[in-house]
Design an enzyme around this catalytic site. Structure first.
Site: not given
Ligand code: NAP
Length: 247
Positions: A142, A156
């Site tokens: 990120s 984070y």
């Molecule tokens: P999200 O919509 O909250 O989805 C997170 C996913 O991770 C969900 O499918 C969740 O499973 C799964 N998860 C969480 N903990 C887990 C574990 N211990 N074991 C297996 N699965 C797990 O998040 P997102 O925004 O798509 O983020 C995805 C990645 O991108 C993350 O690493 C995040 O830090 C990174 N990121 C996101 C952003 C942003 O702005 N969105 C920015 C920078 C980086 P469930 O569906 O079963 O709950």
């Protein structure tokens, strides 16, 4: 031969966009999830209805034995993984003055331990030194790693800094064993992860302050992840790519 991709946390958000795009490009996809079986199952059905191949596997990838079980399920049902996308992650919101061990455990386990556990399983299978045929690993970091994250996001941000460093170290360790390792640093992407600090309205307001003047989509991140995993990126290794609209 159809290639296989494991997407941790692939049921929702960026992971779901990666899984969907991967399936449309011909990968057999494992959609890993933690709790939301409904979202993961719906995505697997959607991929199957479009003529693709996917399975959903529940596993907490922050727990070593469950990460190992995830890879065993993929070995048995899809064949050895060619690509691992370490995407699962959590966002925490807690000031340092209020921080405690449980909150640190929760966020570091989901964001950092998961990278080690899943990469360990992937390297054991992909490494040419260990008899594998090579592969690619893409880690979701990120921009928080260089900006310090949003308010209450010190832990984070620290996990994402760890992911940047881990990606560089792993790239050094396994590059000569046929495994390319890269990381992607998304900026403000429209997913459920932002619920912990204000949700969509606050996210959109922040997006307007960025150089491109908007938030990004999960699909825009997925395009970069798929490119890094592809043969088109065959000499891209140890890169940490921002997908952040200039932020
Ligand atoms: P999200 O919509 O909250 O989805 C997170 C996913 O991770 C969900 O499918 C969740 O499973 C799964 N998860 C969480 N903990 C887990 C574990 N211990 N074991 C297996 N699965 C797990 O998040 P997102 O925004 O798509 O983020 C995805 C990645 O991108 C993350 O690493 C995040 O830090 C990174 N990121 C996101 C952003 C942003 O702005 N969105 C920015 C920078 C980086 P469930 O569906 O079963 O709950």
């Amino acid at each position: 031969m159809q290639k296989t991709m494991i997407v941790t946390g692939g049921g929702r958000g960026i992971g779901a966009a990666v899984a969907r795009l991967a399936a449309s490009q011909g990968y057999a996809v494992c959609v890993n999830y933690l709790r939301n079986a409904q979202a993961a199952d719906a995505l697997v059905r959607e991929i199957a209805e479009s003529g693709g191949k996917a399975i959903a596997v529940q596993a907490d990838v922050g727990i070593q034995a469950q990460a190992a079980r995830l890879f065993e399920a993929v070995d048995a049902q899809l064949g050895t993984a060619d690509v691992l996308v370490n995407n699962a992650g959590l966002l925490g919101s807690r000031l340092v003055a209020e921080m405690d061990e449980d909150e640190l455990d929760r966020v570091f386990r989901a964001n950092v331990y998961s990278m080690f556990f899943c990469s360990r399983e992937a390297v054991r299978r992909m490494s040419t030194r260990l008899g594998g045929k090579g592969g690619a690993i893409v880690n979701l970091s990120s921009v928080a790693s260089r900006l310090g994250g949003l308010a209450g996001g010190s832990h984070y941000a620290a996990t994402k800094g760890a992911i940047d460093s881990f990606s560089l170290a792993l790239a050094k360790e396994v590059g000569a064993e046929g495994i390319r390792v890269n990381a992607v640093r998304p900026g403000l992407i429209r997913t459920d992860i932002h619920a912990v600090h204000g949700g969509p309205d606050k996210l959109e307001a922040l997006g307007r302050t960025t150089p491109l003047g908007r938030t990004g989509t999960a699909e825009e991140v997925a395009q970069t992840v798929l490119w890094l995993a592809s043969p088109q990126a065959s000499y891209v290794h140890s890169a940490v790519l921002d997908v952040a609209g200039g932020r």
